[in-house]
Design a protein around this motif. Structure first.
Motif, PDB file in Angstrom:
ATOM      1  N   THR A 184      -7.374   1.041   2.339  1.00 43.24           N
ATOM      2  CA  THR A 184      -6.012   1.155   1.838  1.00 43.24           C
ATOM      3  C   THR A 184      -6.000   1.748   0.439  1.00 43.24           C
ATOM      4  OG1 THR A 184      -6.132  -1.122   1.014  1.00 43.24           O
ATOM      5  CG2 THR A 184      -5.154  -0.784   3.191  1.00 43.24           C
ATOM      6  N   GLU A 185      -4.910   2.414   0.138  1.00 47.19           N
ATOM      7  CA  GLU A 185      -4.717   3.031  -1.169  1.00 47.19           C
ATOM      8  C   GLU A 185      -3.373   2.555  -1.698  1.00 47.19           C
ATOM      9  OE1 GLU A 185      -4.887   7.291  -1.089  1.00 47.19           O
ATOM     10  OE2 GLU A 185      -5.821   7.358  -3.073  1.00 47.19           O
ATOM     11  N   LYS A 186      -3.385   2.012  -2.944  1.00 48.31           N
ATOM     12  CA  LYS A 186      -2.165   1.426  -3.485  1.00 48.31           C
ATOM     13  C   LYS A 186      -1.142   2.460  -3.896  1.00 48.31           C
ATOM     14  CE  LYS A 186      -3.346  -3.118  -5.286  1.00 48.31           C
ATOM     15  NZ  LYS A 186      -3.390  -3.936  -6.499  1.00 48.31           N
ATOM     16  N   ALA A 187      -1.633   3.556  -4.432  1.00 43.16           N
ATOM     17  CA  ALA A 187      -0.726   4.599  -4.898  1.00 43.16           C
ATOM     18  C   ALA A 187      -1.200   5.911  -4.330  1.00 43.16           C
ATOM     19  CB  ALA A 187      -0.678   4.628  -6.418  1.00 43.16           C
ATOM     20  N   ILE A 230       0.819  -1.205   0.000  1.00 45.47           N
ATOM     21  CA  ILE A 230       0.000   0.000   0.000  1.00 45.47           C
ATOM     22  C   ILE A 230       0.856   1.260   0.000  1.00 45.47           C
ATOM     23  CG2 ILE A 230      -1.926  -1.125   1.192  1.00 45.47           C
ATOM     24  CD1 ILE A 230      -0.958   0.310   3.773  1.00 45.47           C
ATOM     25  N   ASN A 231       0.249   2.371  -0.381  1.00 41.55           N
ATOM     26  CA  ASN A 231       0.884   3.680  -0.232  1.00 41.55           C
ATOM     27  C   ASN A 231       0.478   4.299   1.092  1.00 41.55           C
ATOM     28  OD1 ASN A 231       0.315   6.832  -0.552  1.00 41.55           O
ATOM     29  ND2 ASN A 231       2.145   6.307  -1.726  1.00 41.55           N
ATOM     30  N   ASN A 232      -0.798   4.131   1.448  1.00 42.74           N
ATOM     31  CA  ASN A 232      -1.277   4.662   2.706  1.00 42.74           C
ATOM     32  C   ASN A 232      -2.476   3.862   3.191  1.00 42.74           C
ATOM     33  OD1 ASN A 232      -3.942   6.130   1.965  1.00 42.74           O
ATOM     34  ND2 ASN A 232      -2.484   6.908   0.452  1.00 42.74           N
ATOM     35  N   LEU A 233      -2.795   4.043   4.450  1.00 39.31           N
ATOM     36  CA  LEU A 233      -3.961   3.400   5.052  1.00 39.31           C
ATOM     37  C   LEU A 233      -4.745   4.489   5.768  1.00 39.31           C
ATOM     38  CD1 LEU A 233      -4.202   0.005   6.828  1.00 39.31           C
ATOM     39  CD2 LEU A 233      -5.119   2.032   7.976  1.00 39.31           C
TER      40      LEU A 233
END
Lengths: 112, 113
Positions: free
Chosen positions: A91-94, A29-32
């Protein structure tokens, strides 16, 4: 499909106690992010933690992130009846504007 | 400064009908994403619009379509409604300029009978 899984599914505590919710996810992930939802209404953004961060605070909220275990926790201290809601991790992948992938949520009940 | 708005708040349709849901993004935002939330589940991504084009799409059939207008507002259309389309439909707005937080509207609750 759901990326994350929150644990527990439901939590009931007394006012003033601390509430801890956990989230596990599957891919990098990039961020949660953590969101709150009251009674099936819209989602309110609580806090965002980036993949290179380990801990973040916002008021009575404390979020941790362990990328090696692909897990996060949300701690709400000194809970209030108004904290009663469903809490979701996403979650965000990018970075920026990629689809959020949500878990099924934890239903928190704070009893006055 | 108005936040994300959605209309209508509630809607009842019958199987086979078509429905249109509307969303106005937060001021200053140019990107709209749509999510479907079934009862007891987390939201699932349907698609995202930017510059009046569908940019990303989740695992939803072609019965789900959308549109974005020059003022950045957006519509979600669902054709040939099924009972399983009953859900809360959430719109989220963001800025393509790199802001990571998506702001959600209050949702439209759709019931298909």
């Amino acid at each position: 499909s759901q990326q994350g899984e929150e644990d527990p599914q439901a939590l009931s505590i007394q006012e003033g106690e601390n509430a801890t919710m956990n989230c596990s996810y599957k891919t990098s992930i990039n961020n949660l992010q953590w969101y709150r939802q009251n009674s099936g209404r819209g989602l309110v953004h609580l806090i965002l933690i980036r993949s290179n961060e380990r801990e973040k605070h916002s008021g009575r909220l404390r979020v941790t992130l362990d990328t090696s275990k692909k897990s996060s926790s949300l701690l709400i201290t000194a809970s209030r009846a108004a904290d009663t809601a469903s809490y979701f991790c996403a979650t965000e992948k990018a970075s920026g504007n990629t689809p959020l992938v949500f878990g099924k949520g934890t239903r928190l009940s704070v009893i006055a | 400064d108005a936040g994300v708005t959605q209309s209508p708040t509630h809607l009842i349709k019958t199987r086979g009908q078509q429905v249109t849901l509307r969303c106005s993004p937060k001021s200053g935002h140019d990107t709209v994403s749509w999510y479907q939330q079934a009862l007891g589940q987390g939201p699932q991504f349907i698609f995202q619009y930017y510059e009046e084009e569908e940019r990303q799409r989740g695992n939803f059939p072609d019965r789900f379509s959308g549109h974005q207008f020059p003022n950045y507002s957006s519509e979600l259309n669902v054709n040939a409604l099924l009972l399983g389309d009953s859900a809360l439909y959430l719109c989220a707005s963001s800025s393509m300029q790199g802001l990571e937080t998506q702001y959600f509207g209050p949702g439209t609750r759709l019931l298909v009978l």
